[in-house]
Design an enzyme around this catalytic site. Structure first.
Site, mmCIF file in Angstrom:
data_model
loop_
_atom_site.group_PDB
_atom_site.id
_atom_site.type_symbol
_atom_site.label_atom_id
_atom_site.label_comp_id
_atom_site.label_asym_id
_atom_site.label_seq_id
_atom_site.Cartn_x
_atom_site.Cartn_y
_atom_site.Cartn_z
ATOM 1 N N ARG A 132 0.853 -1.189 0.000
ATOM 2 C CA ARG A 132 0.000 0.000 0.000
ATOM 3 C C ARG A 132 0.892 1.244 0.000
ATOM 4 O O ARG A 132 1.887 1.311 0.737
ATOM 5 C CB ARG A 132 -0.899 0.048 1.249
ATOM 6 C CG ARG A 132 -2.059 -0.932 1.243
ATOM 7 C CD ARG A 132 -3.124 -0.573 0.184
ATOM 8 N NE ARG A 132 -4.243 -1.493 0.155
ATOM 9 C CZ ARG A 132 -4.365 -2.558 -0.644
ATOM 10 N NH1 ARG A 132 -3.412 -2.851 -1.514
ATOM 11 N NH2 ARG A 132 -5.445 -3.320 -0.609
ATOM 12 N N GLU A 140 -3.245 7.504 -5.237
ATOM 13 C CA GLU A 140 -3.467 6.754 -6.475
ATOM 14 C C GLU A 140 -4.690 7.343 -7.142
ATOM 15 O O GLU A 140 -5.698 7.533 -6.449
ATOM 16 C CB GLU A 140 -3.696 5.266 -6.175
ATOM 17 C CG GLU A 140 -2.413 4.588 -5.733
ATOM 18 C CD GLU A 140 -2.561 3.098 -5.444
ATOM 19 O OE1 GLU A 140 -3.640 2.526 -5.713
ATOM 20 O OE2 GLU A 140 -1.600 2.513 -4.931
ATOM 21 N N HIS A 176 -0.695 0.028 -9.729
ATOM 22 C CA HIS A 176 -1.407 -0.929 -8.858
ATOM 23 C C HIS A 176 -1.977 -2.095 -9.674
ATOM 24 O O HIS A 176 -3.191 -2.332 -9.684
ATOM 25 C CB HIS A 176 -2.508 -0.207 -8.073
ATOM 26 C CG HIS A 176 -2.883 -0.921 -6.800
ATOM 27 N ND1 HIS A 176 -3.257 -0.272 -5.646
ATOM 28 C CD2 HIS A 176 -2.947 -2.245 -6.496
ATOM 29 C CE1 HIS A 176 -3.542 -1.156 -4.695
ATOM 30 N NE2 HIS A 176 -3.350 -2.371 -5.193
#
Ligand code: DGY
Length: 323
Positions: free
Chosen positions: A236, A265, A284
């Site tokens: 993360r 993000e 991601h």
């Protein structure tokens, strides 16, 4: 019974839900729902299959009738688990099935950072590939180096196997608790956090985002790493402090970085990390293979089916609600 799904998920998951006789509605717009929209959609639903949504107190309290929430992810940091537990809503996740794919991504980023690969690829696109320079664009060898895993669980073990197999890397790790089975399987050595920083040639983060790990990799921590080290994060983005990472790379406090996760993000196109030669960034995509995404959708569907039957979820996060 009605199931609301916050993103379009693979057919493999939908088929299980359809076969169980549920009525399914998917959110097809390419944006997150607002909390108000999600609350409104869930009024109709008995179960929620959620990908990429923040499920906070306001949403959960307004949706206390839900019999189950299944996440299409292993991570559950975007859900207020305490509130879900208080409201007796079981929350399920998808552990295990994405470990290999995510470790592949960590390995890819480690290699890409070590060999300036993404940056060098850009030089071709920008017509900057001119002539062979024996002293330019030099990367780092990984053979025989030390891999430090921060958070040795299922994904960390897969990353360790790849690095030991491909490069004969020595494996060290730091966890809250020792993982003796993994130590035996991998020959991994448990070290303190400080030792992990001091001894690792590559540090790969595979821990969950918790109040304890948030911002863990900051300026002070980068200072304790080897100046030749590569930092890899596929867990993360909030586990590292992005400003501190940028500064550590600019000032050669550490050598390189590979990131599949960023904060925020999406990462903005002007982010200085994107123009650093020894940094590799991906959007991601850790678990993004066809078979892994199918397997995740199936696990999420299995959690929904069990929850709607009033059974214990096969992969429950808040197991305490079962007493
Ligand atoms: C996960 O499963 O937690 C992945 O990071 C996707 O969110």
């Amino acid at each position: 019974m009605n199931v609301f799904i916050t993103r379009v998920i693979p057919q493999a998951g939908l088929e299980l839900l359809n076969a169980a006789g549920f009525t399914v509605k998917q959110w097809t717009e390419k944006r997150k729902l607002t909390t108000e929209e999600l609350i409104a959609e869930c009024k109709w639903a008995d179960a929620l299959l959620s990908a990429g949504q923040q499920l906070g107190t306001e949403f959960l309290e307004a949706s206390a009738h839900l019999k189950v929430i299944a996440l299409n992810s292993v991570g559950y940091d975007n859900v207020d688990i305490d509130t879900a537990t208080r409201l007796k809503i079981p929350v399920g996740n998808t552990p295990g099935v994405l470990s290999g794919a995510t470790a592949d991504t960590a390995f890819l980023l480690m290699m890409a950072a070590a060999r300036n690969a993404f940056y060098m690829h850009k030089t071709i696109i920008n017509s900057e590939w001119d002539f062979f320079e024996p002293t330019a664009n030099l990367g780092k060898e990984l053979t025989g180096g030390t891999l430090g895993i921060f958070g040795l669980g299922k994904i960390g073990i897969e990353m360790a196997k790849r690095c030991a197999g491909a490069f004969g890397m020595k494996i060290i790790y730091h966890n809250r608790k020792r993982h003796e089975e993994a130590e035996q399987e991998l020959g991994a050595a448990y070290v303190t956090f400080e030792e992990l920083l001091q001894q690792s040639d590559v540090i790969s983060v595979h821990t969950a985002l918790t109040p304890e790990t948030e911002g863990k990799f900051n300026a002070e921590v980068f200072k304790q790493m080897k100046s030749s080290a590569i930092f890899v994060n596929t867990a993360r983005g909030k586990i590292h402090n992005e400003e501190d990472l940028i500064s550590a790379l600019k000032n050669k406090v550490i050598w390189g970085a590979g990131l599949d996760v960023t904060n925020p993000e999406p990462m903005l196109a002007g982010n200085p990390l994107l123009s650093m030669p020894n940094v590799a960034v991906l959007p991601h995509i850790g678990s993004a293979t066809e078979s892994t995404r199918d397997a995740m959708a199936k696990l999420a569907a299995e959690n929904i089916i069990a929850g709607l039957k009033g059974e214990k979820l096969p992969f429950a996060v808040n197991t305490e609600i079962y007493g």
